[in-house]
Structure formats: structure tokens, C-alpha cells
Design an enzyme around this catalytic site. Structure first.
Site, PDB file in Angstrom:
ATOM      1  N   MET A  27      -6.682  25.950  14.198  1.00 29.98           N
ATOM      2  CA  MET A  27      -6.661  24.495  13.977  1.00 29.98           C
ATOM      3  C   MET A  27      -7.360  23.816  15.145  1.00 29.98           C
ATOM      4  O   MET A  27      -6.864  23.842  16.281  1.00 29.98           O
ATOM      5  CB  MET A  27      -5.220  23.987  13.835  1.00 29.98           C
ATOM      6  CG  MET A  27      -4.569  24.367  12.517  1.00 29.98           C
ATOM      7  SD  MET A  27      -2.924  23.655  12.312  1.00 29.98           S
ATOM      8  CE  MET A  27      -1.937  24.727  13.342  1.00 29.98           C
ATOM      9  N   ALA A  28      -8.527  23.225  14.840  1.00 34.60           N
ATOM     10  CA  ALA A  28      -9.305  22.544  15.881  1.00 34.60           C
ATOM     11  C   ALA A  28      -8.475  21.401  16.455  1.00 34.60           C
ATOM     12  O   ALA A  28      -7.867  20.629  15.716  1.00 34.60           O
ATOM     13  CB  ALA A  28     -10.601  22.020  15.279  1.00 34.60           C
ATOM     14  N   GLN A  80     -12.742  32.086  16.239  1.00 28.92           N
ATOM     15  CA  GLN A  80     -13.359  31.693  14.966  1.00 28.92           C
ATOM     16  C   GLN A  80     -14.691  31.005  15.217  1.00 28.92           C
ATOM     17  O   GLN A  80     -14.817  30.208  16.148  1.00 28.92           O
ATOM     18  CB  GLN A  80     -12.443  30.742  14.191  1.00 28.92           C
ATOM     19  CG  GLN A  80     -12.940  30.540  12.767  1.00 28.92           C
ATOM     20  CD  GLN A  80     -12.209  29.448  12.016  1.00 28.92           C
ATOM     21  OE1 GLN A  80     -12.166  28.307  12.458  1.00 28.92           O
ATOM     22  NE2 GLN A  80     -11.644  29.797  10.874  1.00 28.92           N
ATOM     23  N   CYS A 110     -12.862  25.212   6.184  1.00 26.41           N
ATOM     24  CA  CYS A 110     -12.579  23.899   6.749  1.00 26.41           C
ATOM     25  C   CYS A 110     -13.363  22.818   6.010  1.00 26.41           C
ATOM     26  O   CYS A 110     -14.584  22.904   5.912  1.00 26.41           O
ATOM     27  CB  CYS A 110     -12.956  23.897   8.228  1.00 26.41           C
ATOM     28  SG  CYS A 110     -12.493  22.386   9.029  1.00 26.41           S
ATOM     29  N   ASN A 210      -2.461  31.402   2.719  1.00 27.92           N
ATOM     30  CA  ASN A 210      -2.300  30.231   3.590  1.00 27.92           C
ATOM     31  C   ASN A 210      -2.158  28.972   2.735  1.00 27.92           C
ATOM     32  O   ASN A 210      -2.728  28.872   1.657  1.00 27.92           O
ATOM     33  CB  ASN A 210      -3.536  30.132   4.511  1.00 27.92           C
ATOM     34  CG  ASN A 210      -3.621  28.816   5.275  1.00 27.92           C
ATOM     35  OD1 ASN A 210      -4.595  28.080   5.145  1.00 27.92           O
ATOM     36  ND2 ASN A 210      -2.623  28.513   6.065  1.00 27.92           N
ATOM     37  N   GLY A 211      -1.383  28.034   3.258  1.00 28.97           N
ATOM     38  CA  GLY A 211      -1.251  26.731   2.606  1.00 28.97           C
ATOM     39  C   GLY A 211       0.187  26.381   2.288  1.00 28.97           C
ATOM     40  O   GLY A 211       0.835  27.051   1.481  1.00 28.97           O
ATOM     41  N   GLY A 234      -0.078  26.928   9.361  1.00 36.36           N
ATOM     42  CA  GLY A 234      -0.876  25.901  10.024  1.00 36.36           C
ATOM     43  C   GLY A 234      -0.027  24.726  10.461  1.00 36.36           C
ATOM     44  O   GLY A 234       0.697  24.785  11.458  1.00 36.36           O
TER      45      GLY A 234
HETATM   46  C1  LIG Z   1      -5.784  19.547  12.553  1.00 33.78           C
HETATM   47  C2  LIG Z   1      -6.310  20.709  11.764  1.00 33.78           C
HETATM   48  C3  LIG Z   1      -7.386  21.432  12.243  1.00 33.78           C
HETATM   49  C4  LIG Z   1      -7.887  22.521  11.518  1.00 33.78           C
HETATM   50  N1  LIG Z   1      -8.915  23.238  12.040  1.00 33.78           N
HETATM   51  C5  LIG Z   1      -9.340  24.355  11.403  1.00 33.78           C
HETATM   52  C6  LIG Z   1     -10.316  25.200  11.999  1.00 33.78           C
HETATM   53  O1  LIG Z   1     -10.781  24.975  13.123  1.00 33.78           O
HETATM   54  N2  LIG Z   1     -10.713  26.290  11.286  1.00 33.78           N
HETATM   55  C7  LIG Z   1     -10.196  26.586  10.044  1.00 33.78           C
HETATM   56  O2  LIG Z   1     -10.586  27.586   9.438  1.00 33.78           O
HETATM   57  N3  LIG Z   1      -9.252  25.808   9.475  1.00 33.78           N
HETATM   58  C8  LIG Z   1      -8.804  24.724  10.132  1.00 33.78           C
HETATM   59  N4  LIG Z   1      -7.796  23.981   9.591  1.00 33.78           N
HETATM   60  C9  LIG Z   1      -7.146  24.429   8.351  1.00 33.78           C
HETATM   61  C10 LIG Z   1      -5.918  25.310   8.664  1.00 33.78           C
HETATM   62  O3  LIG Z   1      -6.305  26.490   9.332  1.00 33.78           O
HETATM   63  C11 LIG Z   1      -5.148  25.700   7.385  1.00 33.78           C
HETATM   64  O4  LIG Z   1      -6.005  26.430   6.551  1.00 33.78           O
HETATM   65  C12 LIG Z   1      -4.643  24.482   6.629  1.00 33.78           C
HETATM   66  O5  LIG Z   1      -4.026  23.554   7.502  1.00 33.78           O
HETATM   67  C13 LIG Z   1      -3.648  24.889   5.525  1.00 33.78           C
HETATM   68  O6  LIG Z   1      -2.528  25.545   6.060  1.00 33.78           O
HETATM   69  P1  LIG Z   1      -1.113  24.764   6.267  1.00 33.78           P
HETATM   70  O7  LIG Z   1      -0.718  24.176   4.944  1.00 33.78           O
HETATM   71  O8  LIG Z   1      -0.160  25.822   6.749  1.00 33.78           O
HETATM   72  O9  LIG Z   1      -1.374  23.684   7.271  1.00 33.78           O
HETATM   73  C14 LIG Z   1      -7.303  22.885  10.276  1.00 33.78           C
HETATM   74  C15 LIG Z   1      -6.219  22.142   9.801  1.00 33.78           C
HETATM   75  C16 LIG Z   1      -5.711  21.076  10.528  1.00 33.78           C
HETATM   76  C17 LIG Z   1      -4.518  20.313   9.998  1.00 33.78           C
END
Ligand SMILES: Cc1cc2nc3c(=O)[nH]c(=O)nc-3n(C[C@H](O)[C@H](O)[C@H](O)COP(=O)(O)O)c2cc1C
Length: 333
Positions: A27-28, A80, A110, A210-211, A234
Site C-alpha cells: 500500500m503506497a 513491488q 492498482c 485479496n479484498g 490491506g
Molecule cells: C492507500 C492504498 C495504497 C495502495 N497501494 C497499492 C500499491 O502500491 N500497490 C498495489 O498493488 N496495490 C495497492 N493498493 C491496493 C491494496 O494492495 C489492496 O489490493 C486493496 O486495498 C484491496 O485489499 P483490502 O480490501 O484488504 O484493502 C493500495 C490500497 C490502498 C488503500
């Protein structure tokens, strides 16, 4: 899918057997080194760093350098990369591997505008030929395992996750994470897991689901529905770096236990200190506000108290604020 002991079988990514099957999502702006180290120490099976952009002219920016910094205590070190140009991605993967990265993930999941404007991230899912070129180039460029993170497709009418998964497997990708939304869904609605289960039955490499997974029960039910080898956490880990470890222990059969107030404060203070040291005082204090706000909400502090924290402008005052929180006055969740 669950073993006789109740846990998930060990996930292997190339030569690395993970400690457990619960991964922290990249997560960036969140999964920087201080956060990753905490999540790792508290029991996550693998922690991915924030995406770094493969474009060579962005390689030497402060942001890129910070994001590429590794901590030897975290093994295997998983990073990543994001981009759309096979050669740039291959070069970036090579540089990461030279710097000590042990697993390279490619971001095709993303939907963020900044990435998609450069036709990277999940925008790539529309171009299966380009996906193949990227994966082949990156796998060929490095000796370390390459993983891929995707969404279920570009939009609800074009869910091509199964095709992409087969391309990934044929290209030598070692594991695949699927976020159960399309690119067009962004973060709206609920993740769907049917497509993920179709991916699981279509390839032999480990598939991580994931999700919207935020507790042990949800993790169990999603694994049962999809047959996935592991889960990736996430947003639920914001202000809760212990969550992947907690879910891992729950999947292994332990009775889930909420952290008490004092345990949370200790973790928050450790995180705060790590941010001050990693970013330096000025930036550390600002970046800490974002993370502490989530923790403080988790402790059910009211908005006014959180605003007070956000006005503190030096590390000592931030630490003192946490040290003075009181479990009876500032009631834990
Ligand atoms: C603030 C934020 C930053 C994210 N940055 C990235 C990233 O850098 N690379 C990536 O593949 N996914 C990124 N994602 C997506 C998450 O890795 C993940 O796939 C998504 O949040 C769904 O999972 P969750 O429901 O558990 O949050 C980001 C999500 C959030 C909320």
C-alpha cells in the site's frame, strides 16, 4: 485446503517457504519500512513494500530511495514495481535484486490515477500481449522469484483474470495475488471471490486472495470459497499492524484475542519512534499523524482528542501524548 491441524498449507514462493499464509498488501503511503517491520514482527507471513515506479528518471527521487530501503530483519524481502515498459520493469527488477530484494512483485492491480495515467497498474490488464511481454522480460531479468498482483479484470464485462493467470504461470511467475474487484470497480462495492476461485482451479502456482478481508472468520470463509493458498490484508491493517499475524494465528486454530489497551499503546509508541527515526523529525512527525489517527480511532478516542494529537509538532510531545493516554479515561475499543 486447510490441513488436519486446521491451518493452511505452507505457501512457497520460489525457494521461500512463508512463515504463514497471511500477507500484508503493498500500500503506497502506508507499507513503508516502519510499518512493514511492525507487521512482520507481529506475525505477518510476508510483507510487500510500497510500489516503486520503474521509470529510470524517477529512480533517484527521495521517494523512490525511501521505498527501496530494505531491512535485513524482514525475510524474504518483498518489493513491488509498477510500470508499462518491459525493459524498464526488467531493469528495475534487476536493480531491486542487486540491492537485496528476494521477491519482486509486479503491480497490475492498482487503479490509482497516477499509475494508470502512465498505463500501468491495473490498466495493463486490457493488453494481454503487453502483460506477457512484461512478465517474460522481468522473469528473465532476475534470479529471484517474481510474483504478480492483479484485479479480476478491466471492468465487470471483461474479467480476464483467468487468462492473465495462465499467461503469468506460463511466463514463470511464482505466485499470483487476485484482488476481487475489477479496475473499473476501484474500491466500490464488495469484493467478489467467484473469479478468484476460477483462477485457483486454472493454474498450479499459489494464488493469494485479496479484498475486504479483515478478520479470521472472513479469511476462513474466503479461503473455503476460493481454495486460495493464502490471504492478503490491506486496509484492515491500517492502524492495526498486528492484524495479519492475528489472522494467521486464528487460521492455525488459536482462539482470537484482541490486544488490550496497554499492548496497543506499546505498539503505537514503537511505530512512532520508528517513523521519527526513518523519516527524520520534521517529516516523521507529519507522517506519524496519519497512522496515529487510525490507531486512535481504534482506541475510540473522540475526534477532538485526535485533533489535539495532530497539532503536536515534535516527537517528544507525540510520545508523551501516547504515554499519557489512560485506559479508563480513554476507553479502548
Ligand atoms: C492507500 C492504498 C495504497 C495502495 N497501494 C497499492 C500499491 O502500491 N500497490 C498495489 O498493488 N496495490 C495497492 N493498493 C491496493 C491494496 O494492495 C489492496 O489490493 C486493496 O486495498 C484491496 O485489499 P483490502 O480490501 O484488504 O484493502 C493500495 C490500497 C490502498 C488503500
Amino acid at each position: 485446503m486447510f490441513t488436519a491441524m486446521g491451518g493452511l498449507p505452507v505457501v512457497a514462493i520460489g525457494p521461500y517457504k512463508l512463515a504463514n499464509s497471511v500477507l500484508l498488501a503493498p500500500m503506497a503511503g502506508i507499507t513503508d519500512l516502519p510499518f512493514r517491520h511492525l507487521a512482520w514482527r507481529l506475525g505477518a507471513g510476508l510483507v510487500y513494500g510500497e510500489m516503486t515506479v520503474a521509470r529510470p528518471d524517477l529512480w533517484h527521487t527521495r521517494k523512490s530511495i525511501e521505498r527501496r530501503t530494505l531491512d535485513r530483519r524482514i525475510q524474504p524481502a518483498a518489493v513491488q514495481i509498477a510500470g508499462a515498459e518491459p525493459k524498464w520493469l526488467a531493469d528495475a527488477a534487476q536493480r531491486h535484486a542487486d540491492d537485496g530484494a528476494q521477491i519482486i512483485d509486479i503491480n497490475m492491480g492498482c487503479p490509482a490515477k497516477k499509475v494508470c495515467d502512465k498505463a500501468a497498474g491495473s490498466a495493463l490488464l486490457r493488453d494481454e500481449g503487453l502483460v506477457r511481454s512484461i512478465l517474460e522480460a522481468v522473469v528473465k531479468a532476475v534470479d529471484v522469484p517474481v510474483t504478480l498482483k492483479i484485479r479480476t479484470g478491466w471492468c465487470p464485462n471483461t474479467k480476464n483474470a483467468v487468462t492473465i493467470a495462465r499467461i503469468a504461470e506460463a511466463s514463470g511467475v511464482s505466485a499470483l495475488t487476485v484482488h476481487g474487484r475489477t479496475r473499473a470497480c476501484r474500491f466500490k462495492g464488495c469484493a467478489e471471490y467467484q473469479t478468484v476461485s476460477e483462477v485457483v482451479t486454472s493454474v498450479a502456482i499459489p494464488v493469494i486472495v485479496n479484498g475486504d478481508i479483515g478478520d479470521v472468520d472472513k479469511a476462513k470463509s474466503v479461503v473455503e470459497r476460493t481454495g486460495a493458498a493464502g490471504v492478503m490484508i490491506g486496509r484492515s491493517a491500517l492502524g492495526a499492524p498486528w492484524l495479519p499475524g492475528q489472522i494467521a494465528r486464528g487460521l492455525a486454530g488459536a482462539v482470537p484475542r484482541e490486544l488490550d489497551f496497554a499492548e496497543r499503546i506499546l505498539i503505537m509508541r514503537e511505530h512512532l519512534d520508528a517513523m521519527h527515526r526513518f523519516y527524520g523529525v520534521e517529516r516523521g512527525v507529519k507522517i506519524a499523524r496519519k497512522h496515529m489517527q487510525w490507531y486512535l480511532q481504534g482506541l475510540q478516542l473522540d475526534a477532538q482528542r485526535i485533533r489535539l494529537f495532530n497539532r503536536l509538532d515534535n516527537p517528544e510531545l507525540q510520545q508523551r501524548f501516547l504515554g499519557e493516554l489512560n485506559p479508563t479515561l480513554d476507553k479502548a475499543a
